[in-house]
Every structure is written in C-alpha cells, then in structure tokens.
Motif scaffolding. Structure first.
Motif, PDB file in Angstrom:
ATOM      1  N   SER A 141       0.639  -1.265  -0.005  1.00 14.74           N
ATOM      2  CA  SER A 141       0.175  -0.146  -0.014  1.00 14.74           C
ATOM      3  C   SER A 141       0.823   1.328   0.040  1.00 14.74           C
ATOM      4  CB  SER A 141      -0.925   0.096   1.134  1.00 14.74           C
ATOM      5  OG  SER A 141      -1.708  -1.113   1.414  1.00 14.74           O
ATOM      6  N   VAL A 142       0.442   2.081  -0.843  1.00 13.56           N
ATOM      7  CA  VAL A 142       1.340   3.425  -0.937  1.00 13.56           C
ATOM      8  C   VAL A 142       0.160   4.644  -1.148  1.00 13.56           C
ATOM      9  CG1 VAL A 142       1.525   3.049  -3.420  1.00 13.56           C
ATOM     10  CG2 VAL A 142       3.375   4.407  -2.001  1.00 13.56           C
ATOM     11  N   GLN A 143       0.764   5.840  -0.912  1.00 10.33           N
ATOM     12  CA  GLN A 143      -0.245   6.785  -1.273  1.00 10.33           C
ATOM     13  C   GLN A 143       0.302   7.495  -2.481  1.00 10.33           C
ATOM     14  OE1 GLN A 143       0.827   9.887   2.044  1.00 10.33           O
ATOM     15  NE2 GLN A 143      -1.198   9.198   2.859  1.00 10.33           N
TER      16      GLN A 143
ATOM     17  N   ASP B 238      -4.157   2.892 -10.471  1.00 12.72           N
ATOM     18  CA  ASP B 238      -3.144   1.795 -10.352  1.00 12.72           C
ATOM     19  C   ASP B 238      -3.476   0.683  -9.483  1.00 12.72           C
ATOM     20  OD1 ASP B 238      -0.746   4.289 -10.930  1.00 12.72           O
ATOM     21  OD2 ASP B 238      -1.646   2.995 -12.691  1.00 12.72           O
ATOM     22  N   THR B 239      -4.446   0.883  -8.550  1.00  9.49           N
ATOM     23  CA  THR B 239      -4.610  -0.232  -7.744  1.00  9.49           C
ATOM     24  C   THR B 239      -5.319  -1.373  -8.347  1.00  9.49           C
ATOM     25  OG1 THR B 239      -5.338   1.453  -5.885  1.00  9.49           O
ATOM     26  CG2 THR B 239      -6.368  -0.747  -5.742  1.00  9.49           C
ATOM     27  N   ALA B 240      -4.777  -2.530  -8.194  1.00  8.48           N
ATOM     28  CA  ALA B 240      -5.086  -3.772  -8.732  1.00  8.48           C
ATOM     29  C   ALA B 240      -4.203  -4.793  -8.301  1.00  8.48           C
ATOM     30  CB  ALA B 240      -4.776  -3.594 -10.244  1.00  8.48           C
ATOM     31  N   VAL B 241      -4.418  -5.869  -8.596  1.00  8.22           N
ATOM     32  CA  VAL B 241      -3.355  -7.218  -8.474  1.00  8.22           C
ATOM     33  C   VAL B 241      -2.697  -7.173  -9.522  1.00  8.22           C
ATOM     34  CG1 VAL B 241      -3.251  -9.714  -7.958  1.00  8.22           C
ATOM     35  CG2 VAL B 241      -5.254  -8.376  -6.988  1.00  8.22           C
ATOM     36  N   TYR B 242      -1.415  -7.194  -9.459  1.00 13.22           N
ATOM     37  CA  TYR B 242      -0.333  -7.355 -10.587  1.00 13.22           C
ATOM     38  C   TYR B 242       0.244  -8.721 -10.612  1.00 13.22           C
ATOM     39  CZ  TYR B 242      -0.401  -2.284 -10.945  1.00 13.22           C
ATOM     40  OH  TYR B 242      -0.832  -1.048 -11.458  1.00 13.22           O
ATOM     41  N   TYR B 243       0.331  -9.175 -11.957  1.00 13.04           N
ATOM     42  CA  TYR B 243       0.455 -10.664 -12.393  1.00 13.04           C
ATOM     43  C   TYR B 243       1.684 -10.639 -13.317  1.00 13.04           C
ATOM     44  CZ  TYR B 243      -4.121 -11.922 -10.740  1.00 13.04           C
ATOM     45  OH  TYR B 243      -5.398 -12.258  -9.921  1.00 13.04           O
TER      46      TYR B 243
ATOM     47  N   TRP C 165       1.459 -18.021 -15.838  1.00  9.92           N
ATOM     48  CA  TRP C 165       1.289 -16.810 -14.951  1.00  9.92           C
ATOM     49  C   TRP C 165       1.865 -17.109 -13.277  1.00  9.92           C
ATOM     50  CZ3 TRP C 165      -1.368 -12.568 -16.907  1.00  9.92           C
ATOM     51  CH2 TRP C 165      -1.972 -12.512 -17.996  1.00  9.92           C
ATOM     52  N   GLY C 166       1.924 -15.916 -12.827  1.00  8.85           N
ATOM     53  CA  GLY C 166       2.259 -15.823 -11.313  1.00  8.85           C
ATOM     54  C   GLY C 166       1.032 -15.856 -10.690  1.00  8.85           C
ATOM     55  N   GLN C 167       1.070 -15.878  -9.329  1.00 12.26           N
ATOM     56  CA  GLN C 167      -0.141 -15.760  -8.574  1.00 12.26           C
ATOM     57  C   GLN C 167      -0.690 -14.404  -8.189  1.00 12.26           C
ATOM     58  OE1 GLN C 167       2.782 -15.708  -7.068  1.00 12.26           O
ATOM     59  NE2 GLN C 167       2.792 -14.346  -5.592  1.00 12.26           N
ATOM     60  N   GLY C 168       0.240 -13.434  -8.499  1.00 16.43           N
ATOM     61  CA  GLY C 168      -0.358 -12.055  -8.324  1.00 16.43           C
ATOM     62  C   GLY C 168      -0.071 -11.290  -6.911  1.00 16.43           C
ATOM     63  N   THR C 169       0.224  -9.973  -6.998  1.00 15.23           N
ATOM     64  CA  THR C 169       0.545  -9.473  -5.834  1.00 15.23           C
ATOM     65  C   THR C 169      -0.282  -8.106  -5.651  1.00 15.23           C
ATOM     66  OG1 THR C 169       2.562  -8.356  -4.589  1.00 15.23           O
ATOM     67  CG2 THR C 169       2.614  -8.187  -6.771  1.00 15.23           C
ATOM     68  N   GLN C 170      -0.801  -7.763  -4.593  1.00 13.18           N
ATOM     69  CA  GLN C 170      -1.726  -6.469  -4.710  1.00 13.18           C
ATOM     70  C   GLN C 170      -0.814  -5.424  -4.360  1.00 13.18           C
ATOM     71  OE1 GLN C 170      -5.316  -6.646  -4.420  1.00 13.18           O
ATOM     72  NE2 GLN C 170      -4.776  -4.247  -4.565  1.00 13.18           N
ATOM     73  N   VAL C 171      -1.497  -4.290  -5.319  1.00 14.83           N
ATOM     74  CA  VAL C 171      -0.851  -2.925  -5.224  1.00 14.83           C
ATOM     75  C   VAL C 171      -2.204  -1.909  -4.892  1.00 14.83           C
ATOM     76  CG1 VAL C 171       0.019  -1.086  -6.423  1.00 14.83           C
ATOM     77  CG2 VAL C 171       1.079  -3.423  -6.575  1.00 14.83           C
ATOM     78  N   THR C 172      -2.022  -1.324  -3.656  1.00 13.18           N
ATOM     79  CA  THR C 172      -3.203  -0.343  -3.354  1.00 13.18           C
ATOM     80  C   THR C 172      -2.700   1.117  -3.310  1.00 13.18           C
ATOM     81  OG1 THR C 172      -4.228  -2.075  -2.234  1.00 13.18           O
ATOM     82  CG2 THR C 172      -4.914  -0.102  -1.895  1.00 13.18           C
ATOM     83  N   VAL C 173      -3.152   1.894  -3.974  1.00 18.27           N
ATOM     84  CA  VAL C 173      -2.869   3.448  -4.119  1.00 18.27           C
ATOM     85  C   VAL C 173      -3.829   4.007  -3.568  1.00 18.27           C
ATOM     86  CG1 VAL C 173      -1.872   5.241  -5.324  1.00 18.27           C
ATOM     87  CG2 VAL C 173      -1.502   2.701  -5.981  1.00 18.27           C
ATOM     88  N   SER C 174      -3.519   4.686  -2.301  1.00 19.87           N
ATOM     89  CA  SER C 174      -4.589   5.727  -1.679  1.00 19.87           C
ATOM     90  C   SER C 174      -4.438   6.974  -1.976  1.00 19.87           C
ATOM     91  CB  SER C 174      -4.727   5.584  -0.332  1.00 19.87           C
ATOM     92  OG  SER C 174      -3.289   5.881   0.288  1.00 19.87           O
ATOM     93  N   SER C 175      -5.601   7.831  -2.159  1.00 18.87           N
ATOM     94  CA  SER C 175      -5.466   9.033  -2.663  1.00 18.87           C
ATOM     95  C   SER C 175      -5.118   9.895  -1.218  1.00 18.87           C
ATOM     96  CB  SER C 175      -6.797   9.537  -3.292  1.00 18.87           C
ATOM     97  OG  SER C 175      -7.863   9.296  -2.323  1.00 18.87           O
TER      98      SER C 175
END
Length: 122
Positions: A11-13, A90-95, A112-122
């Motif tokens: 998670s990132v701003q 850009d918030t999504a699961v990235y594969y 495919w990989g299993q994915g990693t979550q990226v969360t961008v907060s405003s």
C-alpha cells in the motif's frame, strides 16, 4: 514448466513508488519474454508492460508510459516493474507472465504468477 513468484506489492499513497519483482524458475527462463498484467476489482485483466528475452524490446500500455519501467536480470531470472507517480487507478492485483514471444507476453502468455496486490490511496 515455468514457475513465477511475484513480490513487492503493498500500500502506498498517490505519488509514491513501488518496485515489483518476479522470480522465475524452470526451463531456460532467460529465453522467455516476460510481461506484467493487472486486474482491478470488477475489471478484466489488462496488459501493463512486456520485455523481450534480451531486454531489447519493451512495450507499455499508454496509461503507464513515463511512470512505469520494466526490466530484467537474466542472471537472477528476475523481472522487475518499477512504478512511480502511482495513482489510485493503478490499484490492482499485478501478475507476472512468461511467454515464448514478446507478442504473446503482451496478449496470451503461457505462464502466470499468483499475483501481488498494489493499493494506491489518494
């Protein structure tokens, strides 16, 4: 067979940066083109970036051009996605994905990989 394991999500701003990594193992992974895709909630999986096996050919989707950078280190069997100036959209699961050709890595990868979550907060 090729196995792909992503890491580096979090998670990132808005305006922040993250670097995703994808560790590949299996048969001759250094000869595979690699790609990154993402899937946001309620949306279809979409192409983000791809890189040829030698790194000489790179593609990005328009929405990330100038902000994201794909790279690879074949000695480490690892592909990276450096993401800067992140936006809430850009918030999504990235594969991570692998394919025999760069065209496939942009469209229909073989692995495919299993994915990693990226969360961008405003």
């Amino acid at each position: 067979q090729v196995q792909l394991v992503e890491s580096g999500g979090g998670s990132v701003q808005a305006g922040g940066s993250l670097r995703l990594s994808c560790a590949a193992s299996g048969r001759t992974v250094s000869t595979y083109a690699m790609g990154w895709f993402r899937q946001a909630p309620g949306k279809e999986r979409e192409f983000v970036a791809a890189i040829s096996w030698g790194g000489g050919t790179i593609y990005y989707t328009d929405s990330v051009k100038g902000r994201f950078t794909i790279s690879r280190d074949n000695r480490k069997n690892t592909v990276y996605l450096q993401m800067t100036s992140l936006k809430p959209e850009d918030t999504a699961v990235y594969y991570c994905a692998a394919a025999l050709t760069t065209a496939q890595a942009r469209g229909v990868p073989d692995y495919w990989g299993q994915g990693t979550q990226v969360t961008v907060s405003s």
